[in-house]
Design an enzyme around this catalytic site. Structure first.
Site, PDB file in Angstrom:
ATOM      1  N   GLY A 167      -4.925  -8.924   6.005  1.00 48.44           N
ATOM      2  CA  GLY A 167      -6.110  -8.820   5.432  1.00 48.44           C
ATOM      3  C   GLY A 167      -7.078  -7.757   4.810  1.00 48.44           C
ATOM      4  O   GLY A 167      -7.883  -7.910   4.368  1.00 48.44           O
ATOM      5  N   GLY A 181       0.963  -1.019  -0.241  1.00 46.12           N
ATOM      6  CA  GLY A 181      -0.061  -0.589  -0.166  1.00 46.12           C
ATOM      7  C   GLY A 181       0.810   0.761  -0.051  1.00 46.12           C
ATOM      8  O   GLY A 181       2.159   1.370   0.185  1.00 46.12           O
ATOM      9  N   LYS A 182       0.251   2.540  -0.057  1.00 45.75           N
ATOM     10  CA  LYS A 182       0.936   3.943  -0.100  1.00 45.75           C
ATOM     11  C   LYS A 182       0.708   4.081   1.255  1.00 45.75           C
ATOM     12  O   LYS A 182      -1.061   4.788   0.911  1.00 45.75           O
ATOM     13  CB  LYS A 182       0.628   4.171  -1.283  1.00 45.75           C
ATOM     14  CG  LYS A 182       1.702   4.307  -2.659  1.00 45.75           C
ATOM     15  CD  LYS A 182       1.687   5.191  -3.213  1.00 45.75           C
ATOM     16  CE  LYS A 182       2.705   4.536  -4.887  1.00 45.75           C
ATOM     17  NZ  LYS A 182       2.854   4.732  -5.569  1.00 45.75           N
ATOM     18  N   GLU A 225       4.987  -5.488  11.391  1.00 39.12           N
ATOM     19  CA  GLU A 225       4.278  -6.640  11.499  1.00 39.12           C
ATOM     20  C   GLU A 225       3.519  -6.497  10.665  1.00 39.12           C
ATOM     21  O   GLU A 225       2.661  -5.657  10.552  1.00 39.12           O
ATOM     22  CB  GLU A 225       3.414  -6.917  13.154  1.00 39.12           C
ATOM     23  CG  GLU A 225       2.533  -8.201  13.243  1.00 39.12           C
ATOM     24  CD  GLU A 225       1.628  -7.783  13.645  1.00 39.12           C
ATOM     25  OE1 GLU A 225       0.340  -9.577  14.161  1.00 39.12           O
ATOM     26  OE2 GLU A 225       1.225  -7.238  14.535  1.00 39.12           O
ATOM     27  N   TYR A 226       3.410  -7.926   9.331  1.00 42.37           N
ATOM     28  CA  TYR A 226       2.699  -7.994   8.760  1.00 42.37           C
ATOM     29  C   TYR A 226       1.523  -8.454   8.867  1.00 42.37           C
ATOM     30  O   TYR A 226       0.988  -9.840   9.723  1.00 42.37           O
ATOM     31  CB  TYR A 226       3.075  -9.097   7.486  1.00 42.37           C
ATOM     32  CG  TYR A 226       2.271  -9.140   6.646  1.00 42.37           C
ATOM     33  CD1 TYR A 226       2.221  -8.780   5.753  1.00 42.37           C
ATOM     34  CD2 TYR A 226       1.761 -10.963   6.518  1.00 42.37           C
ATOM     35  CE1 TYR A 226       1.093  -8.533   4.685  1.00 42.37           C
ATOM     36  CE2 TYR A 226       1.047 -10.868   5.737  1.00 42.37           C
ATOM     37  CZ  TYR A 226       1.247  -9.968   4.223  1.00 42.37           C
ATOM     38  OH  TYR A 226       0.824 -10.437   3.350  1.00 42.37           O
ATOM     39  N   VAL A 227       0.133  -7.592   8.209  1.00 45.59           N
ATOM     40  CA  VAL A 227      -1.297  -8.015   8.754  1.00 45.59           C
ATOM     41  C   VAL A 227      -1.564  -8.205   7.214  1.00 45.59           C
ATOM     42  O   VAL A 227      -1.975  -7.142   6.567  1.00 45.59           O
ATOM     43  CB  VAL A 227      -1.703  -6.812   9.588  1.00 45.59           C
ATOM     44  CG1 VAL A 227      -2.670  -7.175  10.007  1.00 45.59           C
ATOM     45  CG2 VAL A 227      -0.735  -6.068  10.942  1.00 45.59           C
ATOM     46  N   ASN A 278      -7.543   2.432   9.601  1.00 41.72           N
ATOM     47  CA  ASN A 278      -5.836   2.759  10.448  1.00 41.72           C
ATOM     48  C   ASN A 278      -6.812   1.651  10.751  1.00 41.72           C
ATOM     49  O   ASN A 278      -5.882   1.402  12.363  1.00 41.72           O
ATOM     50  CB  ASN A 278      -6.234   4.096  11.601  1.00 41.72           C
ATOM     51  CG  ASN A 278      -5.049   4.915  10.073  1.00 41.72           C
ATOM     52  OD1 ASN A 278      -4.632   4.834   9.597  1.00 41.72           O
ATOM     53  ND2 ASN A 278      -5.039   6.220  11.270  1.00 41.72           N
ATOM     54  N   VAL A 306       4.553   1.014   1.705  1.00 45.33           N
ATOM     55  CA  VAL A 306       5.226  -0.032   2.681  1.00 45.33           C
ATOM     56  C   VAL A 306       4.991  -1.155   1.449  1.00 45.33           C
ATOM     57  O   VAL A 306       3.994  -1.537   0.818  1.00 45.33           O
ATOM     58  CB  VAL A 306       3.403  -0.266   3.022  1.00 45.33           C
ATOM     59  CG1 VAL A 306       3.329  -1.641   4.182  1.00 45.33           C
ATOM     60  CG2 VAL A 306       3.149   1.405   4.325  1.00 45.33           C
ATOM     61  N   ASP A 346      -5.704   8.496  16.177  1.00 42.83           N
ATOM     62  CA  ASP A 346      -6.605   8.810  14.949  1.00 42.83           C
ATOM     63  C   ASP A 346      -7.410   7.759  14.395  1.00 42.83           C
ATOM     64  O   ASP A 346      -6.090   7.003  13.804  1.00 42.83           O
ATOM     65  CB  ASP A 346      -4.971   9.583  13.408  1.00 42.83           C
ATOM     66  CG  ASP A 346      -5.529  10.057  12.132  1.00 42.83           C
ATOM     67  OD1 ASP A 346      -7.081  10.681  12.047  1.00 42.83           O
ATOM     68  OD2 ASP A 346      -4.989   9.702  10.929  1.00 42.83           O
TER      69      ASP A 346
HETATM   70  N1  LIG Z   1       1.258  -3.668   8.365  1.00 40.86           N
HETATM   71  C1  LIG Z   1       0.584  -3.846   7.562  1.00 40.86           C
HETATM   72  N2  LIG Z   1       0.988  -5.041   6.817  1.00 40.86           N
HETATM   73  C2  LIG Z   1       0.026  -4.889   5.508  1.00 40.86           C
HETATM   74  N3  LIG Z   1      -0.236  -4.165   4.849  1.00 40.86           N
HETATM   75  C3  LIG Z   1      -0.012  -2.758   5.501  1.00 40.86           C
HETATM   76  C4  LIG Z   1       0.847  -2.571   7.101  1.00 40.86           C
HETATM   77  N4  LIG Z   1       0.394  -1.231   7.491  1.00 40.86           N
HETATM   78  C5  LIG Z   1       0.001  -0.635   5.858  1.00 40.86           C
HETATM   79  N5  LIG Z   1      -0.070  -1.631   5.251  1.00 40.86           N
HETATM   80  C6  LIG Z   1      -1.353  -1.295   3.628  1.00 40.86           C
HETATM   81  O1  LIG Z   1      -0.114  -0.220   3.330  1.00 40.86           O
HETATM   82  C7  LIG Z   1      -0.847   0.655   3.130  1.00 40.86           C
HETATM   83  C8  LIG Z   1      -0.298   2.293   3.804  1.00 40.86           C
HETATM   84  O2  LIG Z   1      -0.191   2.303   5.100  1.00 40.86           O
HETATM   85  P1  LIG Z   1       0.498   3.480   5.555  1.00 40.86           P
HETATM   86  O3  LIG Z   1       0.688   3.189   7.167  1.00 40.86           O
HETATM   87  O4  LIG Z   1       1.698   3.920   5.518  1.00 40.86           O
HETATM   88  O5  LIG Z   1      -0.948   4.888   5.163  1.00 40.86           O
HETATM   89  P2  LIG Z   1      -1.246   5.634   5.523  1.00 40.86           P
HETATM   90  O6  LIG Z   1      -1.954   5.698   6.867  1.00 40.86           O
HETATM   91  O7  LIG Z   1      -1.995   6.717   4.579  1.00 40.86           O
HETATM   92  O8  LIG Z   1      -0.440   6.882   6.214  1.00 40.86           O
HETATM   93  P3  LIG Z   1       0.165   7.657   6.767  1.00 40.86           P
HETATM   94  O9  LIG Z   1       0.722   7.437   7.621  1.00 40.86           O
HETATM   95  O10 LIG Z   1       1.554   9.164   5.895  1.00 40.86           O
HETATM   96  O11 LIG Z   1      -1.326   8.094   7.463  1.00 40.86           O
HETATM   97  C9  LIG Z   1      -2.168   0.549   4.726  1.00 40.86           C
HETATM   98  O12 LIG Z   1      -3.194   1.214   3.731  1.00 40.86           O
HETATM   99  C10 LIG Z   1      -2.436  -0.826   3.985  1.00 40.86           C
HETATM  100  O13 LIG Z   1      -2.924  -0.964   3.327  1.00 40.86           O
END
Ligand SMILES: Nc1ncnc2c1ncn2[C@@H]1O[C@H](COP(=O)(O)OP(=O)(O)OP(=O)(O)O)[C@@H](O)[C@H]1O
Length: 480
Positions: free
Chosen positions: A256, A177-178, A252-254, A306, A184, A301
């Protein structure tokens, strides 16, 4: 609420978050590339399969046809999974011929052909026996079910990452994701091949971009907060490596996806996920917030974007993430968060102190959508400004709520009480009769199952963990 509309609206909300950030992607740093486990060959591979599970090798693809499976005399394979025979959870899904990778000799396009009855998945979508799909850089290959990821297909060594990162982790080109300040990526820990998510953040300081300064502070804060936490419903952090203008958060990888996608899934027909599943999720989120507040942290937030889902199953484990705005303290003043989830005391913006009760309000908004399929406060409700809706605590109970019990409605209304002192704390929520139902008990059992006590090795490897260890000891006492 049309899915696309909601999605758009939420990305707008993201940009309305008071501490906004650039949407630039990370530019990889100019240092040595990750080497991985590629076999040394003289011919140049056209792509490779990066083994993402313990026992699986990383394979260079050189020949136009490459077959994987358990293999047999009648059905020889180029790569057999015999090294996985101990991994019974996975091995039972593997067919003698699982899948083949073919390169079209004319177009040079690469296809995965599924030969297996249990099936092969690409990017968590089942291909199915006899079917083919074109592969692209970064695609995930799983066997039988989405969670059993074995390979990442890579045509290029996408990024070049600093040695500090690559000596411990392999970063694949599969994008999860971005975010606002980077991307990420999927990776794994070299020591045990456990899968991780690597948040690559561009923290470049620029005098022309004051937001970059704010984000630099955010990352440090986010990492500090996350290191203190250890809870099954909160995304864990393993490492943070900062090299020049980049930071790599190894978390941690999540697998779903976002909770947001789950609750607006068309299968629920914009009616909410139902009482039983809703309570199963509510328990997990309230427990996560209870824990956070018990260690003195306010998230600030909380919203469905999130919250991540452990896997694609209906009754998944939820994990709260994105601690970029979290604050260690009981009294706060800064106006931040996402407007439609912000509590009235934040919306009022009078520089008046507020408390962690703001998280209860946001959680109330999340649960409102979970049970009804539509948001409590929105700019799409044109009869009143969103600020007024929030300040008055104006809630519209449409027909969707006919399927939700009065007790659940009362619980959500209580969480959405305008006056913070009358709004419940997480402790008060947890001690209600509402939380003693079968679905909440089930959620609690699932949480206990995945709860991993901190070991002495953990403590030796990371001194921050001692704080977490104390918090966990309390948590364990509470769970018993
Ligand atoms: N631990 C994780 N495991 C799997 N996918 C993730 C994980 N963390 C983030 N992602 C994926 O990456 C995307 C972007 O995550 P990130 O937390 O950077 O985004 P954001 O909340 O938009 O960014 P920001 O921190 O700038 O607000 C998420 O929407 C998710 O799909």
């Amino acid at each position: 609420m049309v899915r696309g509309t909601k999605r758009r609206r939420n990305s707008e909300e993201k940009s309305k978050t008071v501490i906004t950030v650039n949407r630039d992607d990370t530019i990889p740093v100019d240092e040595d590339a990750a080497v991985g486990d590629s076999q040394m060959t003289t011919s140049k591979p056209f792509a490779r399969l990066v083994g993402i599970r313990r026992g699986i090798a990383t394979i260079d693809l050189i020949e136009d046809n490459f077959v994987c499976g358990r293999g047999s005399e009648e059905s020889p394979v180029n790569y057999n999974f015999s090294s996985l025979s101990h991994d019974t959870g996975l091995y039972r899904f593997i067919s003698k011929v699982q899948f083949a990778i073919n390169r079209d000799s004319e177009s040079h396009r690469i296809y995965l052909h599924d030969h297996s009855r249990n099936g092969t998945l690409v990017n968590q979508e089942m291909i199915g026996k006899g079917q083919s799909i074109e592969l692209n850089n970064g695609d995930l290959i799983s066997i039988g079910i989405p969670a059993l990821i074995i390979f990442v297909y890579e045509t290029t060594e996408d990024g070049q990452y600093p040695e500090e990162l690559t000596k411990k982790y392999h970063v694949t080109s599969h994008s999860l994701g971005k975010g606002g300040f980077g991307k990420v990526l999927l990776g794994y820990k070299k020591s045990d091949r456990s899968v991780v998510a690597i948040k690559c953040l561009n923290t470049q300081f620029s005098t022309r971009c004051s937001r970059a300064i704010a984000k630099t502070r955010d990352i440090r804060n986010e990492v500090d907060v996350m290191k203190k936490l250890s809870h099954p419903n909160i995304v864990g952090i393993y490492d943070c490596i900062a090299v020049s203008k980049y930071s790599y958060m190894v978390i941690e990888y999540v697998g779903g996806g976002e909770f947001f996608s789950k609750i607006v899934d068309s299968k629920y027909n914009r009616m909410g996920v139902g009482e039983s599943l809703g309570k199963y999720f509510a328990y997990q989120l309230i427990d996560a917030v209870l824990y956070l507040h018990s260690v003195g942290i306010c998230h600030r937030d909380i919203k469905p974007e999130n919250i991540l889902c452990s896997d694609k199953t209906e009754r998944c484990i939820l994990k709260l993430t994105d601690f970029g705005m979290a604050k260690n303290g009981m009294k706060m003043k800064t106006r931040c968060g996402t407007p439609s989830y912000n509590a009235p005391e934040i919306v009022a913006n009078e520089g008046i102190e507020y408390t962690p009760k703001v998280d209860i309000w946001s959680l109330g908004c999340v649960l409102f959508i979970t049970f009804s399929g539509y948001p409590p406060f929105s700019e799409e409700y044109t009869d009143m400004s969103m600020n007024d809706q929030v300040m008055k605590g104006r809630l519209l109970f449409h027909s969707q709520w006919r399927h939700v019990t009065i007790e659940t409605q009362q619980m959500i209304k209580w969480m959405l009480t305008v006056e913070p002192s009358k709004r419940p704390s997480a402790v008060e929520l947890m001690s209600t009769e509402w939380m003693k139902c079968g679905d909440c008990r089930l959620a609690k059992q699932e949480i206990i199952k995945i709860y991993k006590p901190v070991t002495t090795t953990d403590i030796k490897n990371n001194n921050n963990i001692t704080t977490a260890a104390a918090a966990l000891a309390n948590k364990k006492k509470r769970l018993q």
